[in-house]
Design a protein around this motif. Structure first.
Motif, PDB file in Angstrom:
ATOM      1  N   GLU B  51     -10.045  -9.579   1.650  1.00 49.54           N
ATOM      2  CA  GLU B  51      -9.490 -11.313   1.317  1.00 49.54           C
ATOM      3  C   GLU B  51      -9.323 -10.902  -0.539  1.00 49.54           C
ATOM      4  N   SER B  53     -10.144  -8.640  -3.793  1.00 49.91           N
ATOM      5  CA  SER B  53     -10.425  -7.071  -4.107  1.00 49.91           C
ATOM      6  C   SER B  53     -11.106  -6.951  -5.657  1.00 49.91           C
ATOM      7  N   PRO B 125      -2.629 -14.397   3.004  1.00 44.02           N
ATOM      8  CA  PRO B 125      -1.571 -14.678   2.729  1.00 44.02           C
ATOM      9  C   PRO B 125      -3.181 -14.461   0.607  1.00 44.02           C
ATOM     10  N   SER B 126      -3.756 -14.153   0.655  1.00 46.94           N
ATOM     11  CA  SER B 126      -4.556 -14.334  -0.649  1.00 46.94           C
ATOM     12  C   SER B 126      -3.614 -13.035  -1.686  1.00 46.94           C
ATOM     13  N   GLN B 127      -2.875 -12.051  -0.644  1.00 54.53           N
ATOM     14  CA  GLN B 127      -2.086 -10.815  -1.622  1.00 54.53           C
ATOM     15  C   GLN B 127      -2.966  -9.965  -2.822  1.00 54.53           C
ATOM     16  N   SER B 128      -4.772 -10.053  -2.534  1.00 56.19           N
ATOM     17  CA  SER B 128      -5.563  -9.833  -3.120  1.00 56.19           C
ATOM     18  C   SER B 128      -5.138  -7.722  -3.650  1.00 56.19           C
ATOM     19  N   ALA B 130      -2.446  -6.456  -2.951  1.00 62.52           N
ATOM     20  CA  ALA B 130      -1.412  -6.128  -3.292  1.00 62.52           C
ATOM     21  C   ALA B 130      -0.293  -4.884  -3.524  1.00 62.52           C
ATOM     22  N   SER B 131      -1.801  -4.818  -5.380  1.00 65.68           N
ATOM     23  CA  SER B 131      -1.613  -3.531  -6.086  1.00 65.68           C
ATOM     24  C   SER B 131      -1.609  -2.468  -4.960  1.00 65.68           C
ATOM     25  N   TYR B 132      -2.415  -2.464  -3.927  1.00 67.88           N
ATOM     26  CA  TYR B 132      -2.575  -1.097  -3.367  1.00 67.88           C
ATOM     27  C   TYR B 132      -1.918  -0.462  -2.069  1.00 67.88           C
ATOM     28  N   ARG B 134       1.430  -2.617  -1.878  1.00 64.69           N
ATOM     29  CA  ARG B 134       2.765  -2.745  -2.208  1.00 64.69           C
ATOM     30  C   ARG B 134       3.606  -1.750  -1.885  1.00 64.69           C
ATOM     31  N   VAL B 177     -11.823 -15.132   7.312  1.00 65.64           N
ATOM     32  CA  VAL B 177     -13.237 -14.928   6.423  1.00 65.64           C
ATOM     33  C   VAL B 177     -14.518 -15.048   7.054  1.00 65.64           C
ATOM     34  N   ASN B 434      -2.700   5.160 -14.179  1.00 62.56           N
ATOM     35  CA  ASN B 434      -3.139   4.003 -13.948  1.00 62.56           C
ATOM     36  C   ASN B 434      -3.770   3.165 -15.052  1.00 62.56           C
ATOM     37  N   ASP B 445       7.961  -6.437 -17.152  1.00 59.39           N
ATOM     38  CA  ASP B 445       8.291  -7.330 -16.210  1.00 59.39           C
ATOM     39  C   ASP B 445       8.453  -6.587 -14.766  1.00 59.39           C
ATOM     40  N   ARG B 451       1.504  -4.526 -18.778  1.00 60.42           N
ATOM     41  CA  ARG B 451       0.869  -6.033 -18.417  1.00 60.42           C
ATOM     42  C   ARG B 451      -0.496  -6.551 -19.995  1.00 60.42           C
ATOM     43  N   TYR B 452      -0.680  -4.971 -20.308  1.00 56.50           N
ATOM     44  CA  TYR B 452      -1.762  -5.524 -20.896  1.00 56.50           C
ATOM     45  C   TYR B 452      -2.046  -5.302 -22.663  1.00 56.50           C
TER      46      TYR B 452
END
Lengths: 324, 531
Positions: B51, B53, B125-128, B130-132, B134, B177, B434, B445, B451-452
């Protein structure tokens, strides 16, 4: 009584409505929850999806209208962090806070009233002076310091009481309470005492001042002249009359016991609402912040009403709709 | 002299005896059984492992669930539910699953559970996660104990990504959840079984005696969430907890001077650094000493950046300001991690040399700047920044310090609104690509790079190396590329490395634990010396 109740409910609704607007705008100014909640590795598309998921892509007025629409149906929004209904999260932790607040209130009254009465009746005794000086410490020492000292002395050094947490709980009316088990009581003692310290001093000083104000009054002299026992004079005529300011203050202070027990709850890791609201503010969990503040508005409105009912019981001159 | 024992003296003696034995008695009672209570300094928010990360959530879920890949304490990939893996072609990875593993409810684990878990993590839907997830386009199972993961592009980080995704039972893939938090769906293959969970307060688990990697040392484990430093320390000292995260510096002496307790140290992979505006011709918070605009941005000059780092006495900062809660850093990752380069030169503390270098760059009298940073986000962040400000003043750079809450700071610094800013990156992948993609690659983008990169660094050489490294699957070919990224970044000082945060835990005697680079505290790895 009924008209008064209706009028008050109506007033409360207006206050609540104003509160939603203030809070909603307020939390939107503090910062963006998405930046805090999102995984820093997320890319722009993933971020956009999360923003849409929380409904934060809509303009503020639309978010607000949606929120109002939800409230009408009893839905206060879903927590960003826990992904559960915000109201449910708060209610889940309410018993812990209520239990703590009621115990603290009980201690404050059970200790503060008799001592205040004693100090008021015998103001010149050395013991009264000790009590009064002690009460100065009670409301001038900061809660967090006293809390840490209590833990240090009773948990770390003496090992008599547990340092934190709620201990064993039992279920009653579908809610878990810890004051019904021995272990739970042991856990409750230190935080409740810490929370009660300030209130005890307050009740004590109010009671003493009240006694000294009431004692020289004509009706007390008359009661004595009538030949009533000293006990009846003090416990009926004096006590009843000095209760009005005490109840007012205690009632309002009870609200603040519940709403602002944050410090005590963090020191004793007490799983109540105070800890939840602090976490939510740090994580900018807007729905929980808004729902919590609204609950508090309701709480204070209800408390005020209860206080006024108490007045009518204590003082026959006060009528609820006297000011109509 | 005859001794008369009155009842009063007897009572007094009894009380004194009771007091003197009260604490050891409690400690001994803890040793007798195999119960472990851990005080966490952060709050995990759900037991649903897909749910949200966050480090606390992902650490908590490891108690109940396993992943295909086990992420070791130094970020190495080890077999867990997958026993071996191989690359079929650049976009297909094949995993052989461990046979005979059972979920806590007794059902058998197989490929169906893996497919359900990976897709659930990708599609919630939370897409938390996603970075893993995608790059995962499909997951298939040629047979019950083989799984093939198909990726959209060649993804050298797929093992790292899979180590983040917990495997749940396919029976519970549709649960949400609520079901995970009440325990009905919190059924994994991990070292501990769910007992009870009170959100924001505690998670109680018991030993899984059938755990495939061997049963844990502890029959019962309680994870308490106590963010308040004082409360956590008190709970350790009073015997309520056996191990606490983030031992507060104030309690260090007390813990170390006692034979009943100890401090456990480790180095984390979190790098703290100063970012610099190296792109604008006039940087908003850099001024001449009289407050007028400078004709150019001194931070663009490598000599100025080097002089600033030479002015900082970093060993003193970690030792005094951070009270040993940090280790001086020179590059993204410490020795032993993937992409660490021996060719990165440490910049030593040398205020005289710094002054000379500053004069050589054309600023003999220094200039004026504002250092920006967050308050309360990283270990002693604002104190460190204050110290740096004073050290810069000694070489003639008038530095004022401005700190703000994280919720206000995070956006502003990543977008590049500041001139010199305090930043950090938790290198949880344990390799260089990373952090480099996030903090030093040119902002793009579309590609999701930089991004940072709040300093506006634009180094085409680094970008090209990273492009190559992110599409190379062979570790042996990737490593030299990442080493070069480290060399370029830190020999040109695009960012000024400060320190790695340390992991400091407090424990009672009899507890052994090796801290992990990602700061997770895992009960399975806590050893009971009494056992």
């Amino acid at each position: 009584m009924v008209t008064s109740l209706i009028r008050r409910t109506f007033q409360a609704l207006i206050v609540l409505f104003a509160m939603t607007a203030i809070v909603f705008v307020g939390v939107n100014v503090i910062g963006n929850p998405v930046d805090i909640l999102i995984n820093p590795d997320a890319n722009a598309a993933e971020k956009a999806r999360v923003i849409a998921h929380f409904g934060l892509d809509k303009p503020l007025w639309e978010q607000y209208l949606r929120f109002l629409g939800g409230i009408v149906q009893g839905d206060f929004g879903t927590s960003f962090v826990y992904n559960k209904p915000a109201l449910g999260l708060i209610l889940e932790r309410m018993p812990a806070t209520l239990e703590l607040a009621f115990t603290a209130l009980f201690i404050a009254l059970a200790v503060g009233l008799p001592l205040g009465l004693y100090a008021g009746l015998y103001p010149n005794r050395v013991s009264s002076k000790v009590i009064m000086s002690g009460s100065i410490l009670g409301f001038s020492l900061p809660t967090f310091w006293v809390g840490l000292m209590l833990v240090l002395v009773f948990s770390v050094e003496l090992g008599w009481l547990p340092s934190n947490g709620r201990g064993d709980t039992v279920e009653l009316f579908g809610v878990r309470w810890s004051f019904l088990t021995g272990d739970g009581l042991r856990h409750l003692l230190l935080p409740a005492f810490n929370l009660a310290l300030f209130k005890t001093s307050l009740v004590l000083r109010l009671t003493r001042a009240g006694v000294q104000e009431v004692l020289p009054q004509e009706y007390v002299k008359f009661a004595r002249a009538k030949g009533l026992t000293e006990r009846r004079v003090i416990f009926v005529h004096v006590l009843k009359n000095l209760m009005i300011p005490v109840i007012t203050i205690v009632g309002l202070e009870f609200g603040s016991l519940i709403a602002f027990s944050v410090v005590t709850e963090s020191i004793f890791a007490w799983p109540g609402m105070g800890k939840l609201i602090i976490d939510s503010i740090n994580l900018l969990d807007r729905p929980v912040i808004v729902a919590y503040l609204m609950m508090m508005v309701v709480l204070f409105v209800v408390l005020n009403f209860v206080i006024e009912i108490c007045y009518t019981l204590l003082d026959p001159r006060v009528r609820l709709n006297a000011r109509d | 002299m005859p001794i008369t024992i009155t009842r009063r003296t007897l009572n007094r003696t009894a009380l004194a005896l009771l007091l003197s034995t009260a604490i050891p008695a409690a400690a001994i009672a803890d040793d007798g059984d195999q119960k472990l209570a851990i005080g966490m300094s952060t709050t995990f928010t759900t037991l649903d492992p897909h749910e949200a990360s966050s480090a606390p959530n992902n650490a908590a879920s490891r108690h109940i669930f396993d992943s295909l890949i086990n992420r070791g304490g130094a970020a190495e990939n080890q077999p867990q539910l997958a026993t071996e893996w191989k690359v079929l072609d650049p976009t297909h990875w094949q995993f052989t699953l461990r046979e005979g593993v059972k979920f806590h409810d007794g059902t058998a684990f197989d490929a169906e559970d893996v497919i359900a878990s990976l897709l659930r993590a990708r599609d919630l839907p939370s897409q938390s996660f996603a970075s893993y997830t995608r790059n995962i386009t499909n997951v298939t199972a040629p047979d019950p104990f083989t799984v093939v993961v198909e990726t959209s592009v060649p993804d050298p980080m797929i093992l790292n990504s899979l180590s983040r995704i917990r495997i749940i039972s396919a029976d519970h893939a549709k649960d949400g959840v609520a079901e995970f938090d009440d325990g009905s769906a919190a059924v994994g293959t991990g070292p501990f079984k769910f007992v009870s969970y009170a959100p924001g307060d505690r998670l109680v688990v018991e030993r899984n005696d059938d755990y495939f990697a061997g049963a844990a040392d502890w029959s019962d484990v309680t994870l308490r969430m106590i963010p308040d430093d004082g409360a956590r320390l008190a709970a350790l000292l009073s015997g309520d907890l056996d191990l606490i995260e983030t031992l507060p510096a104030e309690g260090m002496e007390r813990v170390e001077s006692s034979k009943d307790y100890k401090a456990i140290w480790g180095q984390s992979t979190r790098l703290v650094f100063l970012g610099m505006d190296v792109s604008k011709d006039q940087s908003p918070f850099v001024k001449a000493k009289d407050g007028s605009e400078l004709d150019k941005n001194p931070l663009k000059d490598e000599r100025v950046r080097r002089a600033m780092l030479m002015a900082m006495n970093r060993p003193a900062i970690v030792d005094r300001v951070m009270q040993k809660n940090g280790t001086v850093a020179d590059q993204y990752v410490a020795e032993g991690y993937f992409g660490h380069s021996d060719d990165v030169k440490r910049v030593d503390y040398d205020p005289e040399g710094a002054k000379a270098l500053l004069a050589e760059a054309g600023y003999p009298d220094g200039f004026k700047l504002t250092l920006h940073g967050p308050a309360g986000r990283y270990v002693k962040d604002s104190e460190v920044l204050q110290a740096i400000g004073q050290m810069l003043a000694r070489i003639g750079i008038d530095a004022s310090v401005e700190v703000m809450p994280w919720s206000m700071y995070s956006d502003a610094y990543s977008e590049g609104q500041f001139s010199v800013f305090f930043a950090s990156w938790g290198v949880n992948t344990g390799e260089v690509s990373n952090p480099a993609i996030a903090t030093v690659a040119t902002r793009n983008d579309e590609k999701g790079t930089g991004r940072y990169n709040g300093g506006g660094i634009n180094d085409t050489e680094i970008d090209a190396l990273l492009d190559q490294a992110t599409s190379t699957l062979e570790e042996a070919e990737r490593e030299p590329l990442l080493k070069q990224v480290s060399d370029l970044t830190f020999n040109k000082l695009w960012i000024l490395p400060l320190h790695y945060e340390n992991v400091v835990l407090g424990a009672r005697a009899g507890i052994d634990y090796t801290p992990r680079g990602d700061k997770y505290t895992l009960a399975y790895d806590v050893k009971n010396a009494a056992k």
